[in-house]
Design a protein around this motif. Structure first.
Motif, short mmCIF file in Angstrom:
data_model
loop_
_atom_site.label_atom_id
_atom_site.label_comp_id
_atom_site.label_asym_id
_atom_site.label_seq_id
_atom_site.Cartn_x
_atom_site.Cartn_y
_atom_site.Cartn_z
N ARG A 41 11.98 22.32 -0.41
CA ARG A 41 13.43 22.30 -0.62
C ARG A 41 14.14 23.28 0.32
N GLU A 42 13.51 24.41 0.59
CA GLU A 42 14.10 25.37 1.53
C GLU A 42 14.19 24.79 2.94
N ILE A 43 13.16 24.05 3.34
CA ILE A 43 13.14 23.47 4.68
C ILE A 43 14.09 22.27 4.76
N VAL A 44 14.21 21.52 3.66
CA VAL A 44 15.07 20.33 3.61
C VAL A 44 16.15 20.57 2.56
N PRO A 45 17.14 21.39 2.85
CA PRO A 45 18.13 21.76 1.83
C PRO A 45 18.97 20.58 1.32
N SER A 46 19.03 19.50 2.11
CA SER A 46 19.81 18.33 1.68
C SER A 46 19.04 17.44 0.71
N MET A 47 17.79 17.73 0.48
CA MET A 47 16.94 16.88 -0.36
C MET A 47 17.46 16.82 -1.79
N GLN A 48 17.54 15.60 -2.31
CA GLN A 48 17.97 15.39 -3.69
C GLN A 48 16.94 14.62 -4.51
N ARG A 49 16.24 13.70 -3.86
CA ARG A 49 15.25 12.87 -4.56
C ARG A 49 13.86 13.18 -4.00
N VAL A 53 0.32 26.33 6.04
CA VAL A 53 0.13 25.74 7.37
C VAL A 53 1.32 24.84 7.63
N VAL A 54 1.96 24.98 8.79
CA VAL A 54 3.14 24.17 9.11
C VAL A 54 2.94 23.46 10.44
N ASN A 55 3.58 22.29 10.54
CA ASN A 55 3.55 21.52 11.78
C ASN A 55 4.93 21.63 12.42
N ARG A 56 5.05 22.51 13.41
CA ARG A 56 6.34 22.76 14.04
C ARG A 56 6.82 21.54 14.82
N SER A 57 5.89 20.78 15.38
CA SER A 57 6.25 19.56 16.12
C SER A 57 6.92 18.55 15.19
N THR A 58 6.35 18.38 13.99
CA THR A 58 6.94 17.45 13.02
C THR A 58 8.32 17.93 12.59
N ALA A 59 8.46 19.23 12.38
CA ALA A 59 9.76 19.77 11.99
C ALA A 59 10.81 19.47 13.07
N ARG A 60 10.45 19.65 14.33
CA ARG A 60 11.37 19.36 15.42
C ARG A 60 11.75 17.87 15.44
N LYS A 61 10.74 17.02 15.25
CA LYS A 61 10.99 15.57 15.26
C LYS A 61 11.97 15.18 14.16
N GLY A 78 14.25 17.18 12.96
CA GLY A 78 15.47 17.98 13.06
C GLY A 78 15.56 19.06 12.01
N LEU A 79 14.43 19.59 11.59
CA LEU A 79 14.39 20.60 10.55
C LEU A 79 14.14 21.98 11.15
N THR A 80 14.69 22.99 10.51
CA THR A 80 14.53 24.37 10.97
C THR A 80 13.53 25.10 10.09
#
Length: 282
Positions: free
Chosen positions: A119-127, A256-264, A266-268
């Motif tokens: 939720r922190e990474i995707v603050p717009s998440m509702q569902r 463990v995080v995938n920074r490439s996926t986050a960039r794809k 558009g997540l910070t």
């Protein structure tokens, strides 16, 4: 003969943990049996181990532990799984009954953390979609924790059985899911690849999920879990009874995080999250 049954088994971590207990690789014979995420094959594999008269069975995840329990009441079983009491693996963590001991991986307790960080990474998440493995009894504990976490973070949780990953993806699309929690006993790489293609951020508990393109994994420390397993194997091979070895409790966790996926997507990823990550995949 020592036998491991686990889809996500790490030879390097197991060997290192055993060596720390004084068991170099040449001092034991190791046979790996994997169901390759096909839970319905675990009972057959467990019976094969019993017929082979192994000295101990190591089972990762709840389905493997329960299959081993059904197969034998005499061969020592060392398990690494979440909520071992709630799922019926043992009835008491302080003094396990019968032939089973091991380490509680704290998977249930970490479910809320996975939801919180996603939720922190995707603050717009509702569902929030929750891909569960209907054949894994741990799914009940996971869903209970998800409901608490969803209420706390004001998310709507959609529980989606994912025995058929393609059907689960269709169900997620129909429910307009914004992010997914993936149960660790599902085929991690398959689910991660489908989520990546669909543009859905997901969190699981296994590093292979992130390696295959999943956004994030949070789980108890793999090093700690393997050390707990090796500790119990060492005691058992030196004559201890599993019933006299309390279930250990994992207390450390890895991100463990995938920074490439986050960039794809558009997540910070916050500097704090990156600083806490055990591994960053680019």
């Amino acid at each position: 003969m020592l036998v491991i049954s686990d889809e996500h088994y790490s030879p390097a971590l197991f060997e290192k943990a055993m060596q720390e207990r004084g068991w170099p690789p040449q001092s034991y014979r190791l046979v790996v049996k994997s169901a390759q995420a096909q839970v319905n094959r675990l009972d057959e594999l467990a019976r094969e181990l019993v017929v082979a008269k192994v000295n101990a069975i190591v089972a990762f995840f709840t389905p493997a532990a329960l299959s081993a329990k059904r197969a034998t009441a005499t061969i020592p079983i060392v398990m690494s799984a979440g909520d071992p009491v709630g799922t019926g693996i043992v009835s008491n963590v302080a003094r396990p009954e019968g032939n089973i001991t091991g380490i509680d991986s704290a998977a249930a307790a970490l479910t809320g953390k996975r939801v919180e960080v996603l939720r922190e990474i995707v603050p717009s998440m509702q569902r929030l979609g929750v891909f569960i493995n209907p054949l894994d009894p741990f799914s009940k504990s996971l869903v209970e924790q998800i409901k608490v976490a969803a209420a706390t973070t004001k998310l709507t949780a959609e529980i989606i059985p994912a025995s058929d990953v393609e059907q689960a993806m269709r169900d997620a699309a129909a429910a307009r899911i914004d992010g997914v929690v993936v149960q660790p006993s599902l085929p991690q790489r398959t689910v991660a690849e489908r989520l990546l293609r669909a543009g859905l951020p997901g969190v699981s508990g296994e590093t292979p999920f992130v390696e295959a393109g999943g956004l994030l994994s949070i789980n108890s420390s793999a090093t700690e879990r393997y050390r707990g397993v090796a500790f119990n194997i060492d005691r058992i091979l030196k004559g201890a009874s599993p019933r006299d070895l309390p279930i250990l409790q994992a207390s450390q966790f890895d991100i463990v995080v995938n920074r490439s996926t986050a960039r794809k997507f558009g997540l910070t990823l916050s500097p704090l999250l990156l600083s806490r990550a055990e591994e960053i995949i680019d």
